[in-house]
Each structure stands twice: as structure tokens, then as C-alpha cells.
Write a protein that holds these residues in place. Structure first.
Motif, PDB file in Angstrom:
ATOM      1  N   LEU A 139       0.809  -1.229   0.000  1.00 44.71           N
ATOM      2  CA  LEU A 139       0.000   0.000   0.000  1.00 44.71           C
ATOM      3  C   LEU A 139       0.841   1.278   0.000  1.00 44.71           C
ATOM      4  N   MET A 140       2.047   1.177   0.530  1.00 40.50           N
ATOM      5  CA  MET A 140       2.890   2.368   0.670  1.00 40.50           C
ATOM      6  C   MET A 140       3.088   3.061  -0.683  1.00 40.50           C
ATOM      7  N   GLY A 141       2.795   4.348  -0.718  1.00 47.08           N
ATOM      8  CA  GLY A 141       2.995   5.145  -1.924  1.00 47.08           C
ATOM      9  C   GLY A 141       1.787   5.229  -2.820  1.00 47.08           C
ATOM     10  N   LYS A 142       0.835   4.321  -2.626  1.00 45.28           N
ATOM     11  CA  LYS A 142      -0.392   4.390  -3.416  1.00 45.28           C
ATOM     12  C   LYS A 142      -1.257   5.547  -2.921  1.00 45.28           C
ATOM     13  N   LYS A 143      -2.290   5.869  -3.690  1.00 44.37           N
ATOM     14  CA  LYS A 143      -3.112   7.017  -3.334  1.00 44.37           C
ATOM     15  C   LYS A 143      -4.504   6.585  -2.869  1.00 44.37           C
ATOM     16  N   VAL A 144      -5.023   7.333  -1.904  1.00 45.88           N
ATOM     17  CA  VAL A 144      -6.398   7.161  -1.428  1.00 45.88           C
ATOM     18  C   VAL A 144      -7.016   8.551  -1.325  1.00 45.88           C
ATOM     19  N   SER A 145      -8.323   8.578  -1.268  1.00 46.95           N
ATOM     20  CA  SER A 145      -8.990   9.874  -1.120  1.00 46.95           C
ATOM     21  C   SER A 145      -8.659  10.473   0.235  1.00 46.95           C
ATOM     22  N   ALA A 146      -8.723  11.756   0.302  1.00 45.31           N
ATOM     23  CA  ALA A 146      -8.425  12.457   1.553  1.00 45.31           C
ATOM     24  C   ALA A 146      -9.398  12.054   2.652  1.00 45.31           C
ATOM     25  N   SER A 147     -10.638  11.790   2.282  1.00 45.44           N
ATOM     26  CA  SER A 147     -11.635  11.379   3.286  1.00 45.44           C
ATOM     27  C   SER A 147     -11.332   9.976   3.824  1.00 45.44           C
ATOM     28  N   ASP A 148     -10.898   9.059   2.955  1.00 46.51           N
ATOM     29  CA  ASP A 148     -10.519   7.712   3.404  1.00 46.51           C
ATOM     30  C   ASP A 148      -9.305   7.766   4.342  1.00 46.51           C
ATOM     31  N   TYR A 149      -8.344   8.589   3.974  1.00 52.36           N
ATOM     32  CA  TYR A 149      -7.151   8.753   4.818  1.00 52.36           C
ATOM     33  C   TYR A 149      -7.557   9.243   6.200  1.00 52.36           C
ATOM     34  N   CYS A 150      -8.467  10.207   6.214  1.00 49.92           N
ATOM     35  CA  CYS A 150      -8.944  10.773   7.481  1.00 49.92           C
ATOM     36  C   CYS A 150      -9.659   9.716   8.313  1.00 49.92           C
ATOM     37  N   ARG A 151     -10.517   8.908   7.703  1.00 60.54           N
ATOM     38  CA  ARG A 151     -11.286   7.892   8.421  1.00 60.54           C
ATOM     39  C   ARG A 151     -10.383   6.837   9.058  1.00 60.54           C
ATOM     40  N   ILE A 152      -9.469   6.297   8.245  1.00 55.68           N
ATOM     41  CA  ILE A 152      -8.591   5.235   8.764  1.00 55.68           C
ATOM     42  C   ILE A 152      -7.755   5.745   9.934  1.00 55.68           C
ATOM     43  N   LYS A 153      -7.270   6.952   9.811  1.00 55.20           N
ATOM     44  CA  LYS A 153      -6.427   7.502  10.874  1.00 55.20           C
ATOM     45  C   LYS A 153      -7.195   7.624  12.191  1.00 55.20           C
ATOM     46  N   GLU A 229     -14.074  17.064   1.195  1.00 57.20           N
ATOM     47  CA  GLU A 229     -14.765  17.067  -0.089  1.00 57.20           C
ATOM     48  C   GLU A 229     -14.058  17.993  -1.076  1.00 57.20           C
ATOM     49  N   GLY A 230     -13.782  17.478  -2.266  1.00 57.68           N
ATOM     50  CA  GLY A 230     -13.119  18.264  -3.300  1.00 57.68           C
ATOM     51  C   GLY A 230     -11.600  18.289  -3.193  1.00 57.68           C
ATOM     52  N   LYS A 231     -11.047  17.699  -2.143  1.00 52.96           N
ATOM     53  CA  LYS A 231      -9.590  17.701  -1.997  1.00 52.96           C
ATOM     54  C   LYS A 231      -8.967  16.615  -2.874  1.00 52.96           C
ATOM     55  N   ASP A 232      -7.732  16.847  -3.244  1.00 51.45           N
ATOM     56  CA  ASP A 232      -7.008  15.862  -4.043  1.00 51.45           C
ATOM     57  C   ASP A 232      -6.697  14.626  -3.208  1.00 51.45           C
ATOM     58  N   SER A 233      -6.517  13.499  -3.894  1.00 46.58           N
ATOM     59  CA  SER A 233      -6.131  12.277  -3.196  1.00 46.58           C
ATOM     60  C   SER A 233      -4.728  12.425  -2.615  1.00 46.58           C
ATOM     61  N   VAL A 234      -4.468  11.644  -1.582  1.00 45.43           N
ATOM     62  CA  VAL A 234      -3.174  11.727  -0.895  1.00 45.43           C
ATOM     63  C   VAL A 234      -2.472  10.380  -0.944  1.00 45.43           C
ATOM     64  N   LYS A 235      -1.154  10.429  -0.838  1.00 50.02           N
ATOM     65  CA  LYS A 235      -0.367   9.193  -0.851  1.00 50.02           C
ATOM     66  C   LYS A 235      -0.417   8.520   0.513  1.00 50.02           C
ATOM     67  N   ILE A 236      -0.473   7.208   0.459  1.00 51.84           N
ATOM     68  CA  ILE A 236      -0.432   6.424   1.700  1.00 51.84           C
ATOM     69  C   ILE A 236       0.979   6.477   2.260  1.00 51.84           C
ATOM     70  N   ASP A 237       1.066   6.824   3.531  1.00 56.98           N
ATOM     71  CA  ASP A 237       2.359   6.904   4.210  1.00 56.98           C
ATOM     72  C   ASP A 237       2.362   5.987   5.431  1.00 56.98           C
ATOM     73  N   GLU A 238       3.424   6.103   6.213  1.00 58.18           N
ATOM     74  CA  GLU A 238       3.573   5.224   7.380  1.00 58.18           C
ATOM     75  C   GLU A 238       2.469   5.461   8.407  1.00 58.18           C
TER      76      GLU A 238
END
Length: 273
Positions: A139-153, A229-238
Motif C-alpha cells: 500500500l505504501m505510496g499508493k493514493k487514497v482519497s483524503a476522506s478515506d485517509y482521514c477515516r482510517i487515521k 470534499e473536493g480535496k485531491d487524493s493523498v499518498k499512503i504513508d507510514e
């Protein structure tokens, strides 16, 4: 006349001499009395000085002759040194005893390895087959939506996890996986080799109901969708990987509560023909 006078003066001289000698004798015979407590102190001090002097002499002689001290020399060691050595030895023993009696801490986390072995149910295979836990590999380096990143965190935090319907939902998912596995087993050719008693026992392992989802209110990650909403996708990091692994572990703990209950009952079924 002169003779009588001389005799008289001679007697007077003898009397004076005798009187003076008597006074001298009384003075010399008066010996001052020393109180007993002072005498004892003087005696103890004198004895201690003599002992110390004797000890120093013996140590000096032994050092010069390179001979070991005799037991008589050792007994002159000061009480303070003996007390200090005894205290240090006692402290050392207490520390060793405390260390040896300290229980070794161990993790109380339940895993599939802690459960009894049942021939027709493999917990790890059930989880893998159902893709029940999110795979973090690659998963490292792949992209997810900003909302998904926020939820998982947020879901990877234990407090947030248990302040939601996630625990109940996870247990219901585990029950559904068990039911699906048992249905597949009973429909397989292998089940035909089981006795009716064993087939009924396996059938009774199925869950007839699921837990209702409690109303925990709005979860912590509810606003992630709107805020990003409307934000660009972000890279998966550590940070994302660690949060996802933490969430997997929390879900796995809820799974294991259901699996443990099932396996403990399945042991009896496995003993049947």
C-alpha cells in the motif's frame, strides 16, 4: 638551774616534733575517693586504647610479614564496619530475591494459536477466505482519497473504535463468517461421512441471531467526508499504514471473542464420529 631549763626545753621540742609528724602522717594518709562511674569510664577508655594499640600493632606486624591476619586480629574490627557490611549484604540479598520473584509480564492478547484445534474449522483460513482484515502489503505510496485517509487515521485509535458501532459490527461479521463456513461444510461430501449426531452438533454451532447495532451517536470520523470534499487524493504513508494495522488488530480482537465461543463448543462435535 641551767640543767632543769635544758630538760624543759628539750621536752617542749620533742612535743612540737611529735605534733608535726602526726600532722604529716594524717595528710599523707588521706587518699581522694574516685566515684565508681568515673573509675569505670577511665577503665573502659584505658582498655579501648590498649586494644586499639594492640590491633594496630598486630596489623602492622602482619602487613610487614605478608602473613594473613589471625582470628584474634579480626575480632578487633569496629562494630560500625561489621554493621555496614551486614547491611550491604542484606540489601544485596533482598534485591536479588525481589528480582527473582518478579513475575515476567506476558501479553494477554488472544490469538487463534490459543484456541483448541478443531478438524473442520480453521480460524485463520476463514479470515483469509473472507478478506476480513485489510491487507497492508504494497500500500505504501499508493493514493487514497483524503476522506478515506482521514477515516482510517481516526478508526485506528482505540477510544474512537469503541466509541462507535464498530465492535458490534465486527462480532456480527465473525458470526456470519462462521455460519457461512458451517453451511459449506454441511453441504460438502465430507459431511456425508459424519454421523447424524455429529451433523446435528455442527448445525447447532450456527448463530441464529446477530447483535443489534447500538446507537453510539455520530462517530469521530463522520466529518471526514465533508471536511475533505473536493480535496485531491493523498499518498499512503507510514501514518496511514500504522492506523490501518491498529484498526485491524481491534477488529481481530472482536472476531476472536466469537471464534473462541464457537471453537470451545466445536470441540465436542469434533470428538463425535
Amino acid at each position: 638551774m641551767n640543767i632543769k631549763l635544758r630538760k624543759f626545753l628539750g621536752k617542749v621540742f620533742l612535743l612540737c616534733t611529735a605534733f608535726l609528724w602526726a600532722g604529716c602522717d594524717n595528710t599523707n594518709n588521706e587518699i581522694p575517693v574516685i566515684p565508681s562511674n568515673i573509675a569505670d569510664q577511665n577503665s573502659s577508655s584505658s582498655s579501648l586504647v590498649n586494644e586499639n594499640a594492640s590491633s594496630s600493632s598486630l596489623v602492622s606486624e602482619s602487613s610487614s610479614s605478608n602473613e594473613p591476619l589471625s582470628s584474634s586480629t579480626v575480632q578487633f574490627s569496629s562494630a560500625k564496619e561489621k554493621s555496614s557490611s551486614t547491611t550491604a549484604f542484606s540489601s544485596s540479598n533482598n534485591a536479588q530475591s525481589s528480582s527473582s520473584n518478579t513475575p515476567v509480564s506476558s501479553s494477554s492478547k488472544l490469538t487463534s494459536k490459543d484456541l483448541p484445534k478443531v478438524s473442520f474449522l480453521d480460524i485463520n483460513q476463514i479470515i483469509e477466505k473472507n478478506h476480513a482484515l485489510s491487507d497492508t502489503a504494497g500500500l505504501m505510496g499508493k493514493k487514497v482519497s483524503a476522506s478515506d485517509y482521514c477515516r482510517i487515521k481516526l478508526q485506528g485509535v482505540r477510544y474512537n473504535f469503541y466509541d462507535s458501532a464498530f465492535p458490534t459490527s465486527s462480532r456480527n461479521t465473525a458470526k456470519e463468517m462462521i455460519d457461512d463456513e458451517l453451511d459449506s461444510l454441511l453441504a460438502s461430501p465430507q459431511a456425508a461421512t459424519f454421523s447424524e449426531e455429529k451433523q446435528k452438533c455442527i448445525l447447532d454451532l450456527k448463530y441464529s441471531s446477530w447483535e443489534g447495532l447500538p446507537d453510539y451517536g455520530i462517530p469521530a470520523w463522520y466529518s471526514c467526508e465533508h471536511e475533505n470534499e473536493g480535496k485531491d487524493s493523498v499518498k499512503i504513508d507510514e501514518t496511514y499504514i500504522k492506523a490501518l494495522e491498529a484498526r485491524n488488530e481491534l477488529i481481530y480482537e472482536e472476531y476472536m471473542d466469537v471464534f473462541k465461543e464457537t471453537i470451545n463448543k466445536a470441540v465436542r462435535c469434533d470428538s463425535l464420529k
